[in-house]
Write an enzyme that holds these catalytic residues in place. Structure first.
Site, PDB file in Angstrom:
ATOM      1  N   ASP A 515     -12.742  -1.901   0.345  1.00  0.00           N
ATOM      2  CA  ASP A 515     -11.785  -2.415   1.214  1.00  0.00           C
ATOM      3  C   ASP A 515     -12.094  -1.655   2.780  1.00  0.00           C
ATOM      4  O   ASP A 515     -13.042  -0.969   2.628  1.00  0.00           O
ATOM      5  CB  ASP A 515     -10.627  -1.907   0.628  1.00  0.00           C
ATOM      6  CG  ASP A 515      -9.695  -2.446   1.743  1.00  0.00           C
ATOM      7  OD1 ASP A 515      -9.342  -3.338   2.300  1.00  0.00           O
ATOM      8  OD2 ASP A 515      -8.750  -1.312   2.233  1.00  0.00           O
ATOM      9  N   GLU A 549       4.949   9.862  25.052  1.00  0.00           N
ATOM     10  CA  GLU A 549       4.662   9.743  23.668  1.00  0.00           C
ATOM     11  C   GLU A 549       5.432  10.841  22.800  1.00  0.00           C
ATOM     12  O   GLU A 549       5.279  11.020  21.607  1.00  0.00           O
ATOM     13  CB  GLU A 549       3.371   9.202  23.219  1.00  0.00           C
ATOM     14  CG  GLU A 549       2.935   7.839  23.602  1.00  0.00           C
ATOM     15  CD  GLU A 549       3.633   6.811  22.848  1.00  0.00           C
ATOM     16  OE1 GLU A 549       4.650   6.962  22.449  1.00  0.00           O
ATOM     17  OE2 GLU A 549       3.230   5.583  22.954  1.00  0.00           O
ATOM     18  N   SER A 552       7.808  10.498  19.857  1.00  0.00           N
ATOM     19  CA  SER A 552       7.425   9.449  19.047  1.00  0.00           C
ATOM     20  C   SER A 552       6.634   9.659  17.782  1.00  0.00           C
ATOM     21  O   SER A 552       5.551  10.398  17.783  1.00  0.00           O
ATOM     22  CB  SER A 552       6.858   8.143  19.777  1.00  0.00           C
ATOM     23  OG  SER A 552       6.510   7.029  18.903  1.00  0.00           O
ATOM     24  N   HIS A 554       5.178   7.127  16.275  1.00  0.00           N
ATOM     25  CA  HIS A 554       4.112   5.721  15.853  1.00  0.00           C
ATOM     26  C   HIS A 554       2.859   6.140  15.904  1.00  0.00           C
ATOM     27  O   HIS A 554       2.678   7.193  16.337  1.00  0.00           O
ATOM     28  CB  HIS A 554       4.712   4.703  16.996  1.00  0.00           C
ATOM     29  CG  HIS A 554       3.948   3.474  16.710  1.00  0.00           C
ATOM     30  ND1 HIS A 554       2.656   3.220  16.906  1.00  0.00           N
ATOM     31  CD2 HIS A 554       4.709   2.362  16.431  1.00  0.00           C
ATOM     32  CE1 HIS A 554       2.661   1.935  16.762  1.00  0.00           C
ATOM     33  NE2 HIS A 554       3.607   1.390  16.414  1.00  0.00           N
ATOM     34  N   GLY A 584       9.883   6.529  30.951  1.00  0.00           N
ATOM     35  CA  GLY A 584      10.535   7.826  31.199  1.00  0.00           C
ATOM     36  C   GLY A 584      10.373   8.234  32.381  1.00  0.00           C
ATOM     37  O   GLY A 584       9.247   7.697  33.187  1.00  0.00           O
ATOM     38  N   ASP A 704      -4.616  -3.658  -3.109  1.00  0.00           N
ATOM     39  CA  ASP A 704      -5.596  -3.353  -4.040  1.00  0.00           C
ATOM     40  C   ASP A 704      -5.708  -3.214  -5.296  1.00  0.00           C
ATOM     41  O   ASP A 704      -6.798  -3.108  -6.164  1.00  0.00           O
ATOM     42  CB  ASP A 704      -6.642  -2.179  -3.112  1.00  0.00           C
ATOM     43  CG  ASP A 704      -7.168  -2.638  -1.830  1.00  0.00           C
ATOM     44  OD1 ASP A 704      -7.493  -3.682  -1.694  1.00  0.00           O
ATOM     45  OD2 ASP A 704      -7.147  -1.761  -0.814  1.00  0.00           O
TER      46      ASP A 704
END
Length: 806
Positions: A515, A549, A552, A554, A584, A704
């Site tokens: 994969d 950032e 955050s 993320h 910001g 998978d």
């Protein structure tokens, strides 16, 4: 309590002892008047066997009614009844259990235990892990109880009890000490007996004065008795157990050889004439015990890494119920932690459950989880797996996964599966060894009869030499010892072998299918390039983006922050807009970081194979940040190694074809197929298999799981989804893809050493047994050869523990 007339039920459908119906599939029986008679339960079987053994079988020919049976009375001994659950069982209900075993002497014991339990009514599966000395059972709760299992094992000479870690460890240590004492007594006897035998060997004409010879023989007899009665107990117990189970095992020829040599020596000593073999008997016992003790130590070492993993999860944790208002900690059971709880992890303590660091910078030791020996830095926002060791400073952690579902807990479950079952080559060795014992006994009888006709004076000596020189133990040790050593070495390198066929199948694999995301790549974005588009330089742009950032979680935000360590700018009035970006104020200027339309009009085109984030102010784009899922550092080398072995490497991914093609080209993979749904991945692997390919699949995601199960052998990344790990045959605990290459290297070495061991055992027996049968080897030399053969197999297998990477 009642007795039934004999005509009440036909013999074919009734217990021969009490007349009650026999359950379908029941295997209890007693041989009476030369025929096996059915019994309805272990109680009737035990009573009937006692009647026959006492010479009272006439009872069954003269009785007029069946024997009495107390209805509702439990025939199970009280101490065994404690093992049975009070919960009612329904027909067909399957139950699982793990039992600790005491009395395992060598790999032959595994063969005997598994075959005895296979004959027990209701048993669906019985697998002994020889490395950990545990029995994993699955049985039909309506037809079988734990007490039946324990009682059946007692009947063939083994003690079993439900597994409990502390008790199991103490029992293993007692067993080791007893074996060492037996070895010590045998060695002491051997040295003293050899001292008395030496004058006869060095005498000029090979003879001594009769009074002196008799004195030496009587002294040798007294010194041999402790070795035979105490040190040789494991062989006699094993032989008796195999005879009772009607399954001649590998202890049988050993016990017969010891008994025959000692008995003949005692007779010669009492008569004052004939050959004595006290030196051969004591040497045989000592050398065989030494090789078995060596095997025991090898098994214990192989199991140690897995036991350490199981003991790593702490039983308690310090919960902070009022954090951040208060840092007052309360000690609680780790099992009681819930998702969202905040805990304190002090230096030197293990993390009780998976979580995210809220406060504190530290280094953690992940050696047990990943095989990585170097401590790794962790900061607020980073995830920590349960079982990691905090080495530097106290940290505060928010629990994201309860202890029972933590990374370490999942691995412990996988460890429980590891070592159960046997690869095909081990099953082949067991079958050969079983037939070997039966053939050896027949050969010994034939040799004895032949020498009676040729030279009766040597018949006994030659027959003993044939029994002693044979080495079924080398055949039975050849495979399990090598597999245990290889598994131990791989666990220490971060490779957990779950299914028994992994090493065999990986060695035969023709296609290695990878994969992409999270397997060949890191599975998380990294900042690859910063392109300033206005007057600001690269460093300033990176600092501005990191400040925006800062709060955050993320993955893209984390990539930006990781690329700007030590950034000192601070943003205020932060506001994020889902799917667009964040804005910001920094030093009085309002900045935006996100999509091109959100940050401003970007002059640079979007690239289809990367994620682009733009920094802008007042509608003007200031910089473009190019982020991409980076290849693992060792991916190129791993692919190259598999191709060098002549195996075909394929990249199979659900990502866009252009991205997959670029990744394949970077790694040197000729076949790179993208845009594959889970069912398409599965179909692709099955199509390869239909053409005769042996497929090894490597993946990490939930999507998978199906293809991992379908592959001939499968590997899941340790940081991947739990479902993928549970579906795989092997788990790469570390973040190193090179651990897969370690597994391939270990498989090749393990199979090579197993073949060497089997070849050695076969050649030795093919040469030594005929030599002994023709009278060319005397008993003491036979004992040395047999023990040396077993020791060579074990020592050769232990070389696998020093396995190095590729």
């Amino acid at each position: 309590m009642s007795a039934q007339p004999l005509s009440a039920q036909p013999f074919a459908a009734a217990c021969y002892h009490c007349g009650l119906p026999v359950a379908l599939g029941a295997s209890w029986s007693v041989r009476i008047d030369g025929e096996p008679r059915p019994m309805c339960c272990p109680g009737c079987e035990a009573v009937a066997q006692g009647i026959v053994d006492s010479g009272l079988a006439d009872y069954y020919r003269t009785r007029s009614v069946f024997a009495d049976r107390a209805e509702g009375v439990d025939l199970v001994p009280p101490e065994l009844a404690l093992y049975d659950s009070a919960a009612p069982a329904t027909a067909g209900e399957a139950r699982d259990g793990v039992f600790s075993l005491d009395g395992i002497r060598c790999a032959a014991c595994v063969w005997l235990i598994e075959r005895r339990l296979a004959r027990l009514a209701g048993v669906r599966e019985a697998q002994v892990n020889v490395a950990t000395e545990r029995l994993h059972m699955t049985w039909d709760a309506a037809a079988c109880k734990p007490s039946d299992i324990v009682q059946a094992l007692r009947g063939i000479g083994y003690t079993a009890y439900p597994y409990e870690a502390a008790q199991h460890g103490a029992q293993l240590e007692r067993s080791r000490k007893k074996q060492f004492r037996q070895l010590f007594v045998a060695g002491l006897s051997m040295m003293q007996v050899m001292m008395y035998a030496l004058p006869a060997y060095i005498a000029e004409d090979g003879t001594m004065d009769a009074p002196m010879a008799a004195l030496m023989q009587w002294a040798s007899l007294l010194l041999t008795i402790p070795a035979v009665l105490y040190s040789a107990q494991p062989f006699f117990k094993g032989a008796w157990a195999s005879l009772r189970a009607r399954m001649p095992g590998m202890d049988l020829p050993v016990a017969i050889g010891i008994g025959a040599a000692f008995g003949a020596s005692v007779v010669a000593t009492l008569r004052g004439s004939g050959e004595v073999y006290y030196d051969s008997v004591t040497m045989f016992i000592f050398l065989l015990l030494a090789s078995r003790y060596l095997e025991l130590m090898a098994r214990r070492k192989a199991a140690r890494a897995m036991e350490d993993l199981q003991r790593a999860l702490p039983a308690a944790a310090q919960r902070l119920p009022r954090w951040p208002d208060s840092r007052q900690a309360t000690m609680v059971a780790a099992a009681s932690l819930a998702e969202g709880d905040v805990i304190l992890v002090e230096p030197g303590s293990a993390v009780a459950a998976d979580g995210i660091i809220l406060e504190g910078h530290t280094d953690v030791d992940l050696a047990l989880l990943t095989g990585e020996s170097r401590a790794q830095a962790r900061v607020p926002g980073d995830e920590l797996p349960g079982g990691a060791i905090n080495t530097t400073q106290a940290i505060v952690l928010r629990v994201t996964r309860v202890a029972s579902d933590s990374t370490l807990a999942r691995l412990v479950k996988l460890v429980e599966k590891a070592g159960q079952g046997k690869p095909q080559i081990a099953q082949w060795a067991d079958k050969v060894a079983a037939w070997f014992v039966a053939g050896l006994l027949l050969l010994t009888v034939a040799v004895f009869i032949g020498w009676q006709m040729v030279d009766p004076a040597r018949a006994w000596q030659v027959a003993i030499a044939v029994l002693v020189v044979s080495c079924p133990c080398a055949l039975s040790l050849a495979t399990p010892t090598a597999l245990a050593a290889a598994t131990d070495a791989l666990v220490r390198r971060g490779v957990l072998v779950v299914q028994p066929h992994v090493l065999e199948t990986l060695q035969r694999a023709t296609h290695i299918v990878f994969d992409k995301t999270g397997t060949l790549t890191e599975g998380r974005p990294v900042l690859r390039h910063v392109e300033p588009l206005a007057s600001l330089d690269r460093a300033r742009c990176l600092q501005l983006a990191a400040a925006l950032e800062a709060g955050s979680a993320h993955p893209l935000a984390l990539a930006v922050r990781n690329a700007a360590p030590g950034a000192e700018l601070h943003a205020s009035e932060l506001h994020s807009e889902a799917g667009q970006g964040v804005e910001g104020v920094i030093d009085g200027v309002r900045y935006r970081l996100g999509r091109t339309g959100y940050a401003g009009a970007a002059p640079a085109p979007l690239w289809p194979d990367v994620s682009n984030v733009y920094l802008g102010a007042n509608g003007v784009v200031l910089a473009r940040f190019e982020l991409a899922d980076a290849l693992r550092a060792d991916a190129v080398d791993v692919v190259r190694r598999f191709k060098a072995r002549g195996q075909t490497v394929i990249l199979l991914s659900g990502d866009d074809q252009s991205v997959v093609s670029r990744t394949g080209a970077a790694l040197g993979i000729d076949t790179a197929i993208g845009q594959q749904l889970p069912e398409q991945k599965l179909a692709c692997v099955q199509q390869l298999q239909s053409r005769g390919a042996v497929v090894a699949m490597v993946g990490d995601g939930i999507n998978d799981a199906a293809v991992l199960r379908a592959a001939d052998v499968s590997f899941a990344m340790g940081g991947g989804a739990a479902l993928a790990q549970l579906s795989a045959d092997c788990v790469l605990l570390s973040s190193r893809l090179s651990a897969l290459d370690d597994a391939a290297t270990g498989a090749a070495r393990a199979l090579r050493i197993i073949r060497q061991n089997l070849a050695w055992a076969s050649i030795y027996n093919c040469v030594a047994i005929p030599a002994a049968a023709f009278g060319l080897i005397n008993p003491w030399l036979s004992a040395a050869g047999m023990s040396l053969s077993s020791a060579v197999v074990v020592i050769n297998a232990l070389r696998l523990r020093r396995m190095k990477a590729g």
